[in-house]
Enzyme design. Structure first.
Site, mmCIF file in Angstrom:
data_model
loop_
_atom_site.group_PDB
_atom_site.id
_atom_site.type_symbol
_atom_site.label_atom_id
_atom_site.label_comp_id
_atom_site.label_asym_id
_atom_site.label_seq_id
_atom_site.Cartn_x
_atom_site.Cartn_y
_atom_site.Cartn_z
ATOM 1 N N GLY A 321 41.713 36.404 39.671
ATOM 2 C CA GLY A 321 41.622 36.302 41.131
ATOM 3 C C GLY A 321 42.570 37.295 41.773
ATOM 4 O O GLY A 321 42.779 38.389 41.239
ATOM 5 N N GLU A 322 43.129 36.928 42.922
ATOM 6 C CA GLU A 322 44.053 37.744 43.714
ATOM 7 C C GLU A 322 43.578 39.188 43.920
ATOM 8 O O GLU A 322 44.372 40.117 43.997
ATOM 9 C CB GLU A 322 45.496 37.687 43.155
ATOM 10 C CG GLU A 322 45.736 38.295 41.801
ATOM 11 C CD GLU A 322 47.177 38.126 41.262
ATOM 12 O OE1 GLU A 322 47.748 39.125 40.807
ATOM 13 O OE2 GLU A 322 47.705 36.992 41.297
#
Length: 363
Positions: A321-322
């Site tokens: 993610g991120e």
């Protein structure tokens, strides 16, 4: 690189002024006014491509990516000197069910890591020479547990969506979108099941790394969410409100605002693509300005990509993610654009397109 940080905390919890607050109907209306592709720029990019010193089509997807950039920037040739990475962080009520290998307190710790420049995406942003912004949603006030009813009321969902829209500013050449939020692969799986059918077991995966037992728990939480929110199956924005989270709503808003501002979008992995899928379900053309950067190791992502008819650029087994996968795709787009801008043409080189002479000495 350290990240700029924004707090959209709505401290005015007690007396909302509904008349001037955005509503989900306002968002639905905007969808009907999305600009289409700029065919003039697309044609100009294609014409240049066809004169470059190589067999036609030989750079494959590098060629179509440049045409995509030109089409949605409405600019030929396109530019990539101002890419932006936006990461939205949100807190999920369903995290209380132990659907993640990490506690919800990690949300605030990760936001701090982004700000201090210590997360993976900071390194990728620096490597890609991209500007990183982190948007912390109301982490102190998680969404409601959707196994008992909607995760958000109308006002909260609309506010989060509108907040995501404000993250887009004119002059950006590319927007990479990503998220962070303990519990959000569970939320994403529920969103996918509501939008495209199936049960929790069809869509959940290990996320942060839960075991077999945790997987069963996640599947049960998704099924309970679908049962508790029948209206989520009738309308994509209701699915977002009932089963999504603030960071996923913000991604929906950012995608819409990018379309209006002529900014092409790179989507990250499973949770980010699940948010985008809300728009695909509302209008299949709504994601034409978006490319999915990578196929996440999260098993539901492959199924989701098929449902929205997108082919990811690469598959590196990432599941962080991120916006990490989206950030990693920036140098790839830059390479594609470098070929487009700097290669010689057949005319410059005095080479006939069909010439197949003998070897040339380069001394």
């Amino acid at each position: 690189m350290p990240a700029d940080h924004d707090h959209p905390h709505d401290h005015d919890h007690h007396h909302h002024h509904h008349d001037d607050a955005p509503s989900m109907d306002d968002i639905r209306k905007v969808l009907k006014e999305l600009p289409g592709p700029d065919l003039e720029s697309a044609t100009a990019a294609l014409q240049r491509e066809q004169n470059l010193l190589k067999p036609r089509g030989a750079l494959g997807r590098l060629e179509t990516l440049v045409q995509w950039l030109a089409t949605w920037q409405a600019k030929a040739p396109p530019e990539l000197t101002h890419p932006r990475i936006a990461v939205f962080a949100g807190a999920h009520g369903v995290a209380a069910h132990g659907v993640s290998a990490y506690p919800a307190s990690v949300n605030a710790q990760m936001v701090q890591a982004f700000i201090n420049g210590h997360a993976a995406v900071n390194q990728l942003a620096t490597a890609a020479d991209a500007d990183l912004r982190v948007y912390e949603m109301d982490l102190a006030r998680p969404t409601a547990d959707f196994t008992h009813g909607p995760a958000m009321d109308e006002a909260r969902c609309a506010r989060a969506t509108a907040y995501g829209m404000m993250a887009v500013e004119p002059g950006l050449h590319l927007m990479c979108l990503g998220e962070m939020g303990i519990g959000n692969t569970t939320s994403a799986a529920a969103l996918c099941a509501a939008l495209f059918g199936g049960t929790g077991a069809d869509w959940v995966g290990p996320g942060t790394g839960v075991d077999e037992e945790g997987l069963k728990r996640k599947a049960a939480v998704v099924d309970a969410g679908l049962a508790a929110n029948p209206q989520a199956l009738t309308d994509p924005f209701e699915a977002l409100r009932c089963l999504g989270g603030e960071e996923l709503a913000a991604i929906v808003g950012a995608i819409i605002a990018c379309r209006l501002a002529r900014v092409p979008v790179l989507l990250d992995g499973f949770a980010c693509t699940a948010a985008a899928a809300v728009l695909h379900k509302a209008d299949p053309k709504a994601l034409d300005h978006c490319v999915v950067a990578h196929k996440s190791a999260e098993p539901g992502h492959a199924r989701l990509l098929a449902a929205i008819n997108k082919q990811a650029l690469f598959d590196f087994g990432m599941r962080l993610g991120e916006a990490s996968g989206a950030a990693l795709a920036i140098p790839l787009l830059r390479s594609a654009l470098a070929c487009h801008l700097n290669m010689g043409t057949f005319a410059d080189a005095g080479v006939s397109e069909k010439a197949a002479g003998g070897p040339v000495s380069l001394h």
